[in-house]
Design a protein around this motif. Sequence first.
Motif, PDB file in Angstrom:
ATOM      1  N   ALA A  24     -46.982 -68.910 -36.052  1.00  0.00           N
ATOM      2  CA  ALA A  24     -47.148 -70.196 -35.370  1.00  0.00           C
ATOM      3  C   ALA A  24     -48.541 -70.311 -34.755  1.00  0.00           C
ATOM      4  O   ALA A  24     -49.190 -71.355 -34.853  1.00  0.00           O
ATOM      5  CB  ALA A  24     -46.077 -70.366 -34.300  1.00  0.00           C
ATOM      6  N   VAL A  25     -49.009 -69.222 -34.134  1.00  0.00           N
ATOM      7  CA  VAL A  25     -50.347 -69.236 -33.535  1.00  0.00           C
ATOM      8  C   VAL A  25     -51.402 -69.466 -34.614  1.00  0.00           C
ATOM      9  O   VAL A  25     -52.320 -70.271 -34.444  1.00  0.00           O
ATOM     10  CB  VAL A  25     -50.618 -67.917 -32.768  1.00  0.00           C
ATOM     11  N   GLU A  26     -51.263 -68.786 -35.741  1.00  0.00           N
ATOM     12  CA  GLU A  26     -52.216 -68.960 -36.840  1.00  0.00           C
ATOM     13  C   GLU A  26     -52.205 -70.391 -37.356  1.00  0.00           C
ATOM     14  O   GLU A  26     -53.254 -70.961 -37.664  1.00  0.00           O
ATOM     15  CB  GLU A  26     -51.899 -67.994 -37.972  1.00  0.00           C
ATOM     16  N   ALA A  27     -51.030 -70.989 -37.433  1.00  0.00           N
ATOM     17  CA  ALA A  27     -50.929 -72.375 -37.902  1.00  0.00           C
ATOM     18  C   ALA A  27     -51.674 -73.325 -36.973  1.00  0.00           C
ATOM     19  O   ALA A  27     -52.407 -74.209 -37.423  1.00  0.00           O
ATOM     20  CB  ALA A  27     -49.465 -72.786 -38.011  1.00  0.00           C
ATOM     21  N   TRP A  28     -51.498 -73.134 -35.669  1.00  0.00           N
ATOM     22  CA  TRP A  28     -52.172 -74.015 -34.717  1.00  0.00           C
ATOM     23  C   TRP A  28     -53.679 -73.752 -34.680  1.00  0.00           C
ATOM     24  O   TRP A  28     -54.471 -74.683 -34.529  1.00  0.00           O
ATOM     25  CB  TRP A  28     -51.554 -73.876 -33.327  1.00  0.00           C
ATOM     26  N   VAL A  29     -54.084 -72.515 -34.824  1.00  0.00           N
ATOM     27  CA  VAL A  29     -55.514 -72.192 -34.886  1.00  0.00           C
ATOM     28  C   VAL A  29     -56.150 -72.869 -36.100  1.00  0.00           C
ATOM     29  O   VAL A  29     -57.232 -73.461 -36.012  1.00  0.00           O
ATOM     30  CB  VAL A  29     -55.737 -70.659 -34.933  1.00  0.00           C
ATOM     31  N   LEU A  30     -55.471 -72.795 -37.226  1.00  0.00           N
ATOM     32  CA  LEU A  30     -55.980 -73.415 -38.448  1.00  0.00           C
ATOM     33  C   LEU A  30     -56.098 -74.931 -38.288  1.00  0.00           C
ATOM     34  O   LEU A  30     -57.119 -75.531 -38.651  1.00  0.00           O
ATOM     35  CB  LEU A  30     -55.056 -73.064 -39.618  1.00  0.00           C
ATOM     36  N   LEU A  31     -55.073 -75.549 -37.710  1.00  0.00           N
ATOM     37  CA  LEU A  31     -55.102 -77.001 -37.493  1.00  0.00           C
ATOM     38  C   LEU A  31     -56.229 -77.390 -36.538  1.00  0.00           C
ATOM     39  O   LEU A  31     -56.984 -78.338 -36.786  1.00  0.00           O
ATOM     40  CB  LEU A  31     -53.754 -77.479 -36.958  1.00  0.00           C
ATOM     41  N   ALA A  32     -56.350 -76.649 -35.441  1.00  0.00           N
ATOM     42  CA  ALA A  32     -57.409 -76.946 -34.467  1.00  0.00           C
ATOM     43  C   ALA A  32     -58.803 -76.755 -35.069  1.00  0.00           C
ATOM     44  O   ALA A  32     -59.709 -77.563 -34.826  1.00  0.00           O
ATOM     45  CB  ALA A  32     -57.243 -76.055 -33.234  1.00  0.00           C
ATOM     46  N   ALA A  33     -58.969 -75.710 -35.867  1.00  0.00           N
ATOM     47  CA  ALA A  33     -60.283 -75.461 -36.484  1.00  0.00           C
ATOM     48  C   ALA A  33     -60.662 -76.597 -37.426  1.00  0.00           C
ATOM     49  O   ALA A  33     -61.797 -77.071 -37.414  1.00  0.00           O
ATOM     50  CB  ALA A  33     -60.281 -74.127 -37.222  1.00  0.00           C
ATOM     51  N   TRP A  34     -59.710 -77.037 -38.245  1.00  0.00           N
ATOM     52  CA  TRP A  34     -60.007 -78.141 -39.163  1.00  0.00           C
ATOM     53  C   TRP A  34     -60.287 -79.431 -38.398  1.00  0.00           C
ATOM     54  O   TRP A  34     -61.194 -80.191 -38.748  1.00  0.00           O
ATOM     55  CB  TRP A  34     -58.875 -78.339 -40.161  1.00  0.00           C
ATOM     56  N   ALA A  35     -59.505 -79.701 -37.349  1.00  0.00           N
ATOM     57  CA  ALA A  35     -59.728 -80.924 -36.566  1.00  0.00           C
ATOM     58  C   ALA A  35     -61.092 -80.891 -35.883  1.00  0.00           C
ATOM     59  O   ALA A  35     -61.838 -81.884 -35.907  1.00  0.00           O
ATOM     60  CB  ALA A  35     -58.615 -81.087 -35.538  1.00  0.00           C
ATOM     61  N   LEU A  36     -61.439 -79.758 -35.271  1.00  0.00           N
ATOM     62  CA  LEU A  36     -62.743 -79.642 -34.615  1.00  0.00           C
ATOM     63  C   LEU A  36     -63.888 -79.693 -35.620  1.00  0.00           C
ATOM     64  O   LEU A  36     -64.951 -80.254 -35.329  1.00  0.00           O
ATOM     65  CB  LEU A  36     -62.820 -78.350 -33.804  1.00  0.00           C
ATOM     66  N   THR A  37     -63.672 -79.123 -36.797  1.00  0.00           N
ATOM     67  CA  THR A  37     -64.701 -79.176 -37.832  1.00  0.00           C
ATOM     68  C   THR A  37     -64.988 -80.622 -38.224  1.00  0.00           C
ATOM     69  O   THR A  37     -66.151 -81.047 -38.275  1.00  0.00           O
ATOM     70  CB  THR A  37     -64.255 -78.364 -39.063  1.00  0.00           C
TER      71      THR A  37
END
Length: 195
Positions: A24-37
């Motif tokens: 779950a943490v990895e999923a949210w990190v991935l989503l946040a990274a793409w959104a911030l990118t």
Amino acid sequence: MAFRGPKVWLWRWRRNPLKRRADAVEAWVLLAAWALTALAGVLAGLATAGTVERGMARERVEWRPVVALLTEQAPGTADSRTVTPSGATIWAKVRWSAQDGSTHTGQARVRPGSGVGTPVTVWTDPEGRLVTKPASPSEARSRAALVGGLAGVSAASVPFVAGRALRSRLESRRIDQWGYEWARFGPLWGGRTTG
């Protein structure tokens, strides 16, 4: 090649009894990274493009053409005008007067063989310094888009690389955790398999 089965959308956020907290943490990190990118790239690109375009618009308003006079014979000969390609120019020393009446000298592009006193149009800023001819509105838009695009890609790379590094770190921790759990529970299965 391993069989992966049908692709399931948003699988990282679905309920699953085998899903761990690390997933779950990895999923949210991935989503946040793409959104911030995406956000950093778009905002930096638009801000930079706007700044560049406004700067070039200000140049078109402030910079003025001025007639300057050659102070020395331009290198080359009058015959070289027919030999050189159309529009070929060379550097020569010119003199002009600024809006405040002060006299300035500098180097400007002129036709080869031009004589002393030949008028040449140069562009100056409000202080009377030589500048290049300002970009047209279409050239300014093109340059602003190019610079904005480069700035956007550069800004977007920061959260993208940070997200990849964090995801790699999470994956490394997860693999270490699997090793720890295997070492802990593997012997409890009893019996060894021989082949």
